[in-house]
Design a protein around this motif. Sequence first.
Motif, short mmCIF file in Angstrom:
data_model
loop_
_atom_site.label_atom_id
_atom_site.label_comp_id
_atom_site.label_asym_id
_atom_site.label_seq_id
_atom_site.Cartn_x
_atom_site.Cartn_y
_atom_site.Cartn_z
N SER A 80 0.72 -1.08 -0.05
CA SER A 80 0.02 -0.01 0.07
C SER A 80 0.67 1.26 0.09
O SER A 80 0.29 2.26 -0.18
N ILE A 81 2.28 1.13 0.09
CA ILE A 81 3.08 2.31 0.16
C ILE A 81 3.34 2.54 -1.33
O ILE A 81 3.95 1.64 -2.02
N PRO A 82 2.93 3.54 -1.90
CA PRO A 82 3.30 3.85 -3.28
C PRO A 82 4.64 3.73 -3.79
O PRO A 82 4.55 3.37 -5.17
N LYS A 83 5.51 4.00 -3.26
CA LYS A 83 6.97 3.87 -3.64
C LYS A 83 7.22 2.21 -3.73
O LYS A 83 7.68 1.86 -4.78
N VAL A 84 6.65 1.54 -2.84
CA VAL A 84 6.77 -0.09 -3.12
C VAL A 84 5.95 -0.49 -4.10
O VAL A 84 6.47 -1.40 -4.98
N ALA A 85 4.56 -0.29 -4.24
CA ALA A 85 3.74 -0.46 -5.53
C ALA A 85 4.22 -0.23 -6.79
O ALA A 85 4.36 -0.94 -7.82
N GLU B 159 5.77 -5.15 -10.76
CA GLU B 159 4.89 -5.18 -11.81
C GLU B 159 3.42 -5.17 -11.78
O GLU B 159 2.76 -5.97 -10.78
N ASP B 160 2.57 -4.15 -12.31
CA ASP B 160 1.10 -4.10 -12.16
C ASP B 160 0.91 -3.76 -10.46
O ASP B 160 -0.07 -4.31 -10.11
N GLY B 161 1.85 -3.06 -9.55
CA GLY B 161 1.71 -2.89 -8.39
C GLY B 161 0.42 -2.27 -7.91
O GLY B 161 -0.40 -2.72 -7.10
N PRO B 162 -0.24 -1.27 -8.59
CA PRO B 162 -1.42 -0.56 -8.08
C PRO B 162 -2.44 -1.23 -8.47
O PRO B 162 -3.42 -1.43 -7.49
N ALA B 163 -2.44 -2.00 -9.50
CA ALA B 163 -3.89 -2.87 -9.94
C ALA B 163 -3.69 -4.26 -9.01
O ALA B 163 -4.78 -4.49 -8.53
N ARG B 164 -2.53 -4.61 -8.57
CA ARG B 164 -2.61 -5.80 -7.43
C ARG B 164 -3.03 -5.18 -6.00
O ARG B 164 -3.93 -6.01 -5.60
N LEU B 165 -2.84 -4.03 -5.88
CA LEU B 165 -3.16 -3.58 -4.50
C LEU B 165 -4.68 -3.38 -4.58
O LEU B 165 -5.43 -3.61 -3.55
N ALA B 166 -5.13 -2.82 -5.68
CA ALA B 166 -6.74 -2.57 -5.78
C ALA B 166 -7.47 -3.83 -5.75
O ALA B 166 -8.51 -4.14 -5.10
#
Length: 787
Positions: A625-630, A634-641
Amino acid sequence: MAIAVTCSKCRASFRVKDELAGRRGKCPKCQELLTVPAAAPTPTAAVKPGVVETQPSGSSPGISPGSVLAAFHGKIEPVPSTWTYRLGLLLVGLVMVLLPLVYLGVICLVAWAMYLHATHDTWIMTASRNPRIELMAVIIYLGPLVAGGIAIVFMVKPFFARPADAGRRRSLTRSGEPLLFALVDRICDTVGSPRPKRIDVDCQVNASASLRRGIWSIFAGNDLVLTIGLPLAAAMNAEQFVGVLAHEFGHFSQGVAMRMTFLIRAISFWFTRVVYERDEWDVQLVVWCNKLDLRIGAVLWLARAMVWCTRRILWVLMMVGHAVGGYMLRQMEFDADHCEMRLCGSAVFEQSQRLLPALGIACQGALSTLAEYRREGRLGDNLPRLASENVARMTSDVRQEIDKLIEKSKTGLFDTHPSDRDRILAARRENAPGVFHAEQPAAAIFVHFDELCRNVTWDYYRGLFGPNLKPSDMHPIDELLARQSGDAEGQKALARYFQGTFTALRVPLLSAKPLNQDEIDPKKMVLGLRQAREKMLELAGSARDTLKRYDQQDTQLRDTFQAAAMFEAGIRFKPDMFSIRPANTNEANELAATLRMRQQDLGCQLDEFEKVVGRRLGAALALLSIPKVARQIEDGPARLAEAKRSLPVIGLFRSVLPQILELRDARAAMMTLLAQIEKNQKNEWLPRTIGKRMTTMAEQIRGLSERLSTYRYPLEHGRGDVSVAEYAADRAPLADDLPGIVEVSGQMLENLASLFVRMFSRLILTAEAVESLAGLPPLPELVENKP
C-alpha cells in the motif's frame, strides 16, 4: 528467369523455367519425378486444381507451396494385400451382413408366436362364464398380443433410427485453401487412394476419411470426404500431420477392401448405437408402467421385459460382430499404419502415436475448464490453439505417465484398433525412412487457420451451450492463455507459501480494514514480515500433521452424515461402505458430535499457525500500500486494488464456511440416497427422506446465496459487475426441484472452491513479489517423501 533444382535421388543440379514452378517434372539424368519449387511467390497468380503455383495470400510466413510439395521424394511401396486377407475380409463381411438378418429372423419369430397365440389360444376367453374370470381371461389373451406388438415396434424401430445430429459442417474450398487441397491430392496419389470430393474441418482430436453419402457411396465409385480435426494441425508439424492424413487415405487405397471395411464398421456401429441409445419412446414406456393401473401396467411390464430381451439379443449380436470383425479391422489399421510409416517414416509415426494421447488429454483439460470460463464470460475463441498450448506445457512427469500407459496398453479381442504399443512395435519393425519430411508447423499449410479455428470453436460452443451463447462471450485466446498461466503459477505459489498447509477447509484470519499509509513504518513492517515468515516455517511441520488429522476427521464426519441418511431411509448397507461403522441413527449422531469436538480441538491447535500466516500476508499487503513499493512491483497498483477487493470476500468465506460445509455434507448424503433408488423402489421411507432433505437443501442454498449476494465478485469478469452469489450459481431452485437442487448445489460448491483458491493464489503471488523486493526470495517448494 530460371530456377535451380536439385534431384533428391541422384543429387544432380539443373535449371528450369520459372513458369514451371510448382509443377512436376523428371530429372534429366535419372528420370526421377519431382516437383519444381516456387521461386518467388506472387499472390495474384491463379490457382489450378491439384497444383499450387504460388504462395496464397494470407498463408503463414516461412512456408511456401513449392517447399511443401517438394518435400515428397519419390513414391512409397504399396502395402500388399494377400488373397487370404481378402478372403477373410469377404467372409467377415458376409457374417456382418448376416447379423441384421438374424435380428430380422428374431422379429419374424416373435410375430409368428403372436399369430399362433391369436389363432390357437382363443379358448382362454371361453373357458369360464364367471364375469370376473372372463375379464381376467380377456387380459390374459390380449396381454401377450399387446405386449408383443409393442415389442415388435421397439425391435423394428432401430432400423429407422437416425444417428444424432453431428452439428454444423464446415467445408473448405479449393480456392480458399489451395495448398491444403494440393497436399491432399499429392498424398492420395502417393498412397494410391482416390481423392476426396470434400474436405471438412471440426474441433475433434481426430481425422477421418469416410464415404460421403454413407452406405450409398459404396456403389457410387470414389466418393470420399476428408474431415480434419484442427487440434491436430495446431499441435503437429507438417510431416506428422501428413502422416495422419496418409493413414486415413490408406484405408481407401484398396477399393473392394475399403468398401467391405466400411460395411463392417457401419453394421458394428449400428448395433452399438441401438443397444445403448435411448429415445423418448423408451422413457414414455417406463412412465406408463409406473403410472397406469396394475392390470394394464402388467401388460406394459411384459412389453418392457420383451424389449429388454430383444436388446439382450442385439447385445449378443453386437459382441459377435465385434469379435468377428475386430481382427480384420485391426489388420486394416495396421495396413493404414504402414502407409503412414512409408510416407513419413517409422520415427515420425512413433512421434505421432505418442503425441495423440497427450493431445487428447490436453483437449480434455481444456474442455473441463469451459464451464468455469463461461461463468466468467471469458470463453477462449480458439480451442485448437488452447489444446496445443496445453500439450506444450505438459511436464515431463505427465509425459512419462502417458508413455507408461502406452507401454502397458494391450489389444483386446473386441477392439477395432490395435493398442498403441503394438502399433509402435510394428513401426519399429518396419523401420521405414519415409519419403516426405517437412518440419514446418502444420498450421502453416492453411491460409486461414486462425479464422477456421475460431469458426469450429464457435460451432463446438453452440453445440455445448445452446443458442443462448453470444459472440460477446468469446474472448481472444491470448487472454485465456495468460489467465491459465497465471493460475498455474498461483498453484505453485500456494504450495510454496503455505508449505503444504493450504486447504479449503480452513480460512486464515486476514484484516480487511484499509491501511493508513502514515502509520506504516516500512522497516518495522519488513522486520515483522521476516519474523512471521520464520515463525511460520517453524510451525509448518506440526501444522501439516494436525491438518492431516483434521482432514481425516472431516472425511469421517461426512461419511457419518451419509450413514445417518441411509438409516433414516431404512436402507441397509455394507459395513465397509463408509470409513465409519455406526450401528444405527443414534450412534451416527453421537459419533458426529464426537467428531465435531475433535475437529474443534484440532482447529484450536491450527489457530496459532493461521494467525502467523495472517500476519505474514498482512505485512506484505501493507507494504504494497506504500506508493513507492507499489511502483517497484509489476502492476503494483492494480494488484493492490485487487487485494482490497479480495480481502472482504475472504472474510466472507471465513464467516460462511460452516454453511458451505453443511451444504457439501447435505449434498453428499443426497447423492448417496439417490444412488439407492433403483435398488429400493418399494421402500416407502426413501422418497420421504429425499423430499425432506430437498427442502433443507433448498433453504441452505437460498440462505447461502443471500449472504453472498451482498459482496461483489472481486476478480475480472466478462459481464462486468456481478455479485459473488451470481458467480456461484445462476439460479435458486425451488424446494420440489430435485434436479435443480442437485445441479445448483454442485455448481455452487465447485464455483466457490474455485474462487477461494484463485483469490488466495493471486494474493500469494503479490505477497511473494513484495517479499522478494524486501530481500526475501520465495520459499523452496516442499518436497514430500513418497513411499
